[in-house]
Design an enzyme around this catalytic site. Structure first.
Site, PDB file in Angstrom:
ATOM      1  N   CYS A 190      10.187   1.785   1.642  1.00 52.56           N
ATOM      2  CA  CYS A 190      11.119   0.755   2.084  1.00 52.56           C
ATOM      3  C   CYS A 190      12.527   1.308   2.238  1.00 52.56           C
ATOM      4  O   CYS A 190      13.304   0.823   3.038  1.00 52.56           O
ATOM      5  CB  CYS A 190      11.121  -0.434   1.129  1.00 52.56           C
ATOM      6  SG  CYS A 190      11.314   0.019  -0.592  1.00 52.56           S
ATOM      7  N   GLU A 195      10.704  -8.505  -2.078  1.00 50.46           N
ATOM      8  CA  GLU A 195      11.241  -7.190  -1.663  1.00 50.46           C
ATOM      9  C   GLU A 195      10.524  -6.832  -0.367  1.00 50.46           C
ATOM     10  O   GLU A 195       9.341  -6.470  -0.399  1.00 50.46           O
ATOM     11  CB  GLU A 195      10.942  -6.161  -2.751  1.00 50.46           C
ATOM     12  CG  GLU A 195      11.621  -6.445  -4.072  1.00 50.46           C
ATOM     13  CD  GLU A 195      13.065  -5.945  -4.103  1.00 50.46           C
ATOM     14  OE1 GLU A 195      13.777  -6.278  -5.059  1.00 50.46           O
ATOM     15  OE2 GLU A 195      13.462  -5.220  -3.183  1.00 50.46           O
ATOM     16  N   LEU A 196      11.229  -6.926   0.751  1.00 51.28           N
ATOM     17  CA  LEU A 196      10.544  -6.864   2.042  1.00 51.28           C
ATOM     18  C   LEU A 196      10.937  -5.617   2.843  1.00 51.28           C
ATOM     19  O   LEU A 196      11.477  -4.656   2.301  1.00 51.28           O
ATOM     20  CB  LEU A 196      10.837  -8.143   2.819  1.00 51.28           C
ATOM     21  CG  LEU A 196      10.527  -9.443   2.027  1.00 51.28           C
ATOM     22  CD1 LEU A 196      10.850 -10.661   2.853  1.00 51.28           C
ATOM     23  CD2 LEU A 196       9.101  -9.461   1.535  1.00 51.28           C
ATOM     24  N   LYS A 245      -2.001  -8.524  -7.983  1.00 55.07           N
ATOM     25  CA  LYS A 245      -2.878  -8.460  -6.817  1.00 55.07           C
ATOM     26  C   LYS A 245      -2.404  -7.284  -5.957  1.00 55.07           C
ATOM     27  O   LYS A 245      -1.476  -7.401  -5.181  1.00 55.07           O
ATOM     28  CB  LYS A 245      -2.761  -9.772  -6.017  1.00 55.07           C
ATOM     29  CG  LYS A 245      -4.016 -10.172  -5.220  1.00 55.07           C
ATOM     30  CD  LYS A 245      -4.443  -9.202  -4.169  1.00 55.07           C
ATOM     31  CE  LYS A 245      -3.460  -9.135  -3.019  1.00 55.07           C
ATOM     32  NZ  LYS A 245      -3.848  -8.079  -2.051  1.00 55.07           N
ATOM     33  N   PRO A 246      -3.058  -6.117  -6.099  1.00 52.85           N
ATOM     34  CA  PRO A 246      -2.639  -4.932  -5.344  1.00 52.85           C
ATOM     35  C   PRO A 246      -3.094  -5.027  -3.895  1.00 52.85           C
ATOM     36  O   PRO A 246      -3.876  -5.920  -3.541  1.00 52.85           O
ATOM     37  CB  PRO A 246      -3.331  -3.792  -6.089  1.00 52.85           C
ATOM     38  CG  PRO A 246      -4.568  -4.417  -6.647  1.00 52.85           C
ATOM     39  CD  PRO A 246      -4.221  -5.841  -6.956  1.00 52.85           C
ATOM     40  N   TRP A 281       0.803  -1.228   0.000  1.00 55.58           N
ATOM     41  CA  TRP A 281       0.000   0.000   0.000  1.00 55.58           C
ATOM     42  C   TRP A 281       0.836   1.278   0.000  1.00 55.58           C
ATOM     43  O   TRP A 281       0.290   2.366  -0.101  1.00 55.58           O
ATOM     44  CB  TRP A 281      -0.909   0.027   1.211  1.00 55.58           C
ATOM     45  CG  TRP A 281      -0.254  -0.342   2.494  1.00 55.58           C
ATOM     46  CD1 TRP A 281      -0.331  -1.548   3.146  1.00 55.58           C
ATOM     47  CD2 TRP A 281       0.615   0.473   3.305  1.00 55.58           C
ATOM     48  NE1 TRP A 281       0.431  -1.523   4.285  1.00 55.58           N
ATOM     49  CE2 TRP A 281       1.021  -0.311   4.409  1.00 55.58           C
ATOM     50  CE3 TRP A 281       1.103   1.773   3.196  1.00 55.58           C
ATOM     51  CZ2 TRP A 281       1.873   0.169   5.392  1.00 55.58           C
ATOM     52  CZ3 TRP A 281       1.963   2.248   4.173  1.00 55.58           C
ATOM     53  CH2 TRP A 281       2.336   1.450   5.257  1.00 55.58           C
ATOM     54  N   ASN A 282       2.150   1.185   0.129  1.00 57.27           N
ATOM     55  CA  ASN A 282       2.855   2.450   0.348  1.00 57.27           C
ATOM     56  C   ASN A 282       3.095   3.258  -0.912  1.00 57.27           C
ATOM     57  O   ASN A 282       3.176   4.487  -0.851  1.00 57.27           O
ATOM     58  CB  ASN A 282       4.143   2.213   1.133  1.00 57.27           C
ATOM     59  CG  ASN A 282       5.090   1.274   0.420  1.00 57.27           C
ATOM     60  OD1 ASN A 282       4.687   0.245  -0.092  1.00 57.27           O
ATOM     61  ND2 ASN A 282       6.360   1.641   0.389  1.00 57.27           N
ATOM     62  N   GLY A 308       6.388  -6.272   0.264  1.00 61.77           N
ATOM     63  CA  GLY A 308       5.560  -6.141   1.468  1.00 61.77           C
ATOM     64  C   GLY A 308       6.363  -6.460   2.708  1.00 61.77           C
ATOM     65  O   GLY A 308       7.591  -6.312   2.716  1.00 61.77           O
ATOM     66  N   SER A 309       5.680  -6.919   3.726  1.00 61.21           N
ATOM     67  CA  SER A 309       6.336  -7.161   5.018  1.00 61.21           C
ATOM     68  C   SER A 309       7.097  -8.478   5.021  1.00 61.21           C
ATOM     69  O   SER A 309       6.850  -9.367   4.194  1.00 61.21           O
ATOM     70  CB  SER A 309       5.256  -7.229   6.105  1.00 61.21           C
ATOM     71  OG  SER A 309       4.423  -8.357   5.849  1.00 61.21           O
ATOM     72  N   GLU A 350      11.071  -2.776  12.085  1.00 60.23           N
ATOM     73  CA  GLU A 350      10.673  -1.776  11.086  1.00 60.23           C
ATOM     74  C   GLU A 350       9.567  -0.905  11.679  1.00 60.23           C
ATOM     75  O   GLU A 350       8.613  -1.410  12.251  1.00 60.23           O
ATOM     76  CB  GLU A 350      10.181  -2.459   9.810  1.00 60.23           C
ATOM     77  CG  GLU A 350       9.820  -1.445   8.723  1.00 60.23           C
ATOM     78  CD  GLU A 350       9.380  -2.088   7.438  1.00 60.23           C
ATOM     79  OE1 GLU A 350       8.503  -2.949   7.477  1.00 60.23           O
ATOM     80  OE2 GLU A 350       9.933  -1.732   6.384  1.00 60.23           O
TER      81      GLU A 350
HETATM   82  O1  TXE Z   1       2.149  -5.617   3.781  1.00 61.54           O
HETATM   83  P1  TXE Z   1       1.726  -7.095   3.687  1.00 61.54           P
HETATM   84  P2  TXE Z   1       1.215  -4.416   4.069  1.00 61.54           P
HETATM   85  C1  TXE Z   1       5.762  -3.414   5.773  1.00 61.54           C
HETATM   86  C2  TXE Z   1       5.362  -2.310   6.723  1.00 61.54           C
HETATM   87  C3  TXE Z   1       3.869  -2.540   6.923  1.00 61.54           C
HETATM   88  C4  TXE Z   1       3.774  -4.036   6.793  1.00 61.54           C
HETATM   89  C5  TXE Z   1       2.355  -4.392   6.381  1.00 61.54           C
HETATM   90  O2  TXE Z   1       6.017  -2.512   7.937  1.00 61.54           O
HETATM   91  O3  TXE Z   1       3.421  -2.227   8.215  1.00 61.54           O
HETATM   92  O4  TXE Z   1       4.741  -4.413   5.820  1.00 61.54           O
HETATM   93  O5  TXE Z   1       2.077  -3.694   5.152  1.00 61.54           O
HETATM   94  C6  TXE Z   1      -0.789  -9.527   0.279  1.00 61.54           C
HETATM   95  N1  TXE Z   1      -0.368 -14.673   0.354  1.00 61.54           N
HETATM   96  N2  TXE Z   1       5.854  -2.914   4.430  1.00 61.54           N
HETATM   97  O6  TXE Z   1      -0.071  -4.845   4.754  1.00 61.54           O
HETATM   98  O7  TXE Z   1       0.845  -7.550   4.790  1.00 61.54           O
HETATM   99  C7  TXE Z   1      -1.564  -8.326   0.750  1.00 61.54           C
HETATM  100  O8  TXE Z   1      -2.914  -8.433   0.381  1.00 61.54           O
HETATM  101  C8  TXE Z   1      -0.245 -13.797  -0.673  1.00 61.54           C
HETATM  102  C9  TXE Z   1       7.153  -2.787   3.820  1.00 61.54           C
HETATM  103  O9  TXE Z   1       1.088  -3.690   2.765  1.00 61.54           O
HETATM  104  O10 TXE Z   1       3.008  -7.763   3.510  1.00 61.54           O
HETATM  105  C10 TXE Z   1      -0.822  -7.191   0.030  1.00 61.54           C
HETATM  106  O11 TXE Z   1      -1.264  -7.071  -1.304  1.00 61.54           O
HETATM  107  N3  TXE Z   1      -0.389 -12.449  -0.548  1.00 61.54           N
HETATM  108  C11 TXE Z   1       7.054  -2.854   2.319  1.00 61.54           C
HETATM  109  C12 TXE Z   1       0.629  -7.669   0.027  1.00 61.54           C
HETATM  110  O12 TXE Z   1       0.573  -9.071   0.306  1.00 61.54           O
HETATM  111  C13 TXE Z   1      -0.666 -11.967   0.686  1.00 61.54           C
HETATM  112  C14 TXE Z   1       5.946  -2.004   1.765  1.00 61.54           C
HETATM  113  C15 TXE Z   1       1.492  -6.987   1.084  1.00 61.54           C
HETATM  114  O13 TXE Z   1       0.854  -7.173   2.315  1.00 61.54           O
HETATM  115  C16 TXE Z   1      -0.834 -12.818   1.810  1.00 61.54           C
HETATM  116  C17 TXE Z   1       4.717  -2.210   2.480  1.00 61.54           C
HETATM  117  C18 TXE Z   1      -0.659 -14.222   1.605  1.00 61.54           C
HETATM  118  N4  TXE Z   1      -0.777 -15.087   2.627  1.00 61.54           N
HETATM  119  C19 TXE Z   1       4.679  -2.647   3.773  1.00 61.54           C
HETATM  120  N5  TXE Z   1      -1.111 -12.025   2.897  1.00 61.54           N
HETATM  121  C20 TXE Z   1       8.330  -2.359   1.624  1.00 61.54           C
HETATM  122  N6  TXE Z   1       9.511  -2.878   1.986  1.00 61.54           N
HETATM  123  O14 TXE Z   1       8.238  -1.521   0.756  1.00 61.54           O
HETATM  124  C21 TXE Z   1      -1.138 -10.751   2.457  1.00 61.54           C
HETATM  125  N7  TXE Z   1      -0.880 -10.706   1.136  1.00 61.54           N
END
Ligand code: TXE
Length: 477
Positions: free
Chosen positions: A264, A230-231, A158-159, A134-135, A208-209, A362
């Site tokens: 990130c 990319e976490l 899948k956004p 989402w960022n 994501g996370s 983080e």
């Molecule tokens: O990430 P998530 P979110 C970190 C930041 C934030 C945390 C949560 O600390 O608080 O991650 O953010 C999908 N199988 N970063 O919620 O939960 C979900 O629907 C497949 C750092 O955005 O990791 C979303 O589309 N997909 C990061 C995506 O994964 C799944 C940038 C990311 O969700 C799933 C953003 C599953 N089991 C957040 N569960 C960076 N480094 O840029 C969820 N999703």
């Protein structure tokens, strides 16, 4: 029929956007259609794929106002939302520079058996899955999608369910380019939709996370497909004795507060040589206090609301933990609810240490904990004392001195005498260290090459070896 979902407006807190999550059947059918269209897409000459993608960039420009408005509502900010809509053409220009070299089929000859020549055939993965956060909703949905399309893949995206609004206007732009519309599809939804996607694609690009990235990586391993993850990060900045404390403080403040710290590559912990510590902290606090919110007017100020409501709780918990363990709040430190949105002003903390979550987990907010160090080895040790290794920054009196220290840091993208440069330049390849990710670089030529399987076509122009070559009674070698 998929599940109804709602998205929260980061500026008002209202659940004011409704959408339908794609269910497993929707994902299966959509991916089947993408897979069916991919051979035609891959068979197009590279230049024709670029010409079609340029028409997509034109369509995005025609819909720029609607896409920017949707992204702005998704993220609670204006300038960065508008800038996300302008990233397609520069990205295509970059991949156009790399494509001839990366897509060239190389030929060679065996050194040991000269009658064997080989050709490297490149075969694009038919269907790439992109799961994005989402960022930076549009940028991080397209950053891997565009090179995959250049390579000849179809792409299923899948956004994040946190920021879904931009998809509708972006889809209208895609629909104006029919040749492209058949090889790219968005699947709205949450983790369930993301998990379903993994079962139907040939490769995953995830941002994501760490927690979710681990789940995605495990699912990809079970599905036996490559995963590029990319976490999160906990990016350190080192300010050496030879640095200018004012320039360092001003720059590192910007690199920490960018996008309200929700990037990130945001810097999240600061280590300053003891000789500069006082002037650095004084300048940092002075300038941090001056940074205005973009509330009530989104077109003024700098710091927007937190996009992800849960992030406000995480930030508050980490600040409380730090204070409970002895930290001092020099400015900021409060999560404010304004107009329904959650805001945190740039917050400088001192008297911090690595027993505190604020230095090890983080944060993803505009929080600047500062520690002093006395020797360079201690500073490097502190910077490397992390389970993450995404990016870092080094401020020094010279680039040479800064580079020498940068070479000792366990992180993929290191800015010397600046901060968060991986958000400004995309040519240098970089890997994530430790928990910050796995898979090859998403930047540079490797960012395109990763979407191909390589085949070795080996041609024997001489005599194949006879079976006697394996006779046991040959003279002992
Ligand atoms: O990430 P998530 P979110 C970190 C930041 C934030 C945390 C949560 O600390 O608080 O991650 O953010 C999908 N199988 N970063 O919620 O939960 C979900 O629907 C497949 C750092 O955005 O990791 C979303 O589309 N997909 C990061 C995506 O994964 C799944 C940038 C990311 O969700 C799933 C953003 C599953 N089991 C957040 N569960 C960076 N480094 O840029 C969820 N999703």
């Amino acid at each position: 029929m998929g599940r109804p979902m709602k998205a929260r407006n980061p500026r008002t807190g209202a659940l004011d956007y409704e959408f339908t999550a794609a269910d497993e059947a929707d994902v299966a059918a959509g991916c089947e259609a993408l897979r069916a269209a991919q051979p035609t897409w891959a068979a197009r000459p590279l230049e024709e794929r670029f010409e079609i993608l340029e028409r997509f960039a034109d369509a995005v420009e025609r819909h720029q106002a609607d896409i920017a408005q949707a992204l702005s509502t998704d993220t609670g900010r204006w300038l960065l939302a508008a800038s996300e809509t302008r990233g397609v053409r520069p990205a295509l220009e970059r991949w156009r520079r790399y494509a001839p070299e990366v897509l060239a089929e190389t030929r060679g000859q065996s050194q040991a058996i000269p009658s064997i020549r080989f050709t490297q055939q490149l075969v694009p993965y038919p269907l790439v899955g992109v799961i994005s956060p989402w960022n930076f909703p549009m940028l991080l949905s397209l950053i891997d999608t565009l090179p995959a399309l250049v390579a000849g893949c179809s792409v299923a995206i899948k956004p994040s369910e946190v920021t879904p609004r931009f998809v509708e206007p972006l889809q209208r732009a895609i629909d104006e380019v029919p040749e492209l519309a058949s090889v790219i599809s968005f699947f709205q939804g949450d983790g369930r939709t993301g998990a379903a996607l993994i079962e139907h694609v040939d490769l995953i690009c995830f941002t994501g996370s760490v927690a979710t990235g681990r789940k995605v990586g495990e699912a990809c391993a079970r599905a036996f497909i490559p995963a590029f993850l990319e976490l999160g990060g906990k990016d350190p900045a080192l300010v050496l004795a030879s640095a200018d404390p004012v320039k360092a403080a001003d720059t590192l403040l910007r690199a920490s507060v960018l996008a309200t710290g929700q990037a990130c590559q945001s810097l999240e912990r600061f280590y300053v040589h003891e000789s500069l510590y006082e002037p650095f902290v004084a300048r940092l606090v002075e300038k941090a206090r001056e940074v205005p919110l973009n509330y009530p007017d989104i077109h003024k100020g700098i710091v927007g609301p937190l996009i992800f409501a849960r992030q406000a709780e995480i930030i508050a918990e980490q600040i409380a933990d730090a204070v409970a363990k002895g930290a001092t709040i020099r400015c900021g430190g409060e999560v404010e609810t304004l107009g329904g949105g959650k805001y945190v002003r740039p917050t400088v903390l001192t008297e911090v240490d690595h027993q505190m979550q604020i230095m090890t987990e983080e944060t993803f907010g505009p929080i600047l904990p500062v520690m002093k160090f006395s020797s360079l080895d201690e500073g490097v040790r502190l910077a490397n004392d992390s389970k993450y290794g995404l990016s870092a920054s080094v401020f020094a009196g010279s680039l040479e001195e800064g580079e020498a220290v940068a070479r000792r840091l366990q992180a993929g993208g290191i800015s010397v005498n600046d901060g968060s440069l991986t958000g400004q330049m995309f040519e240098a390849e970089k890997h994530s260290f430790k928990l910050s990710g796995i898979g090859g670089s998403r930047m540079g030529p490797a960012g395109l090459a990763r979407f191909f399987r390589k085949k070795a076509l080996m041609m024997q122009s001489g005599q194949p070896l006879p079976i006697e070559v394996f006779a046991e009674d040959q003279a002992r070698a």
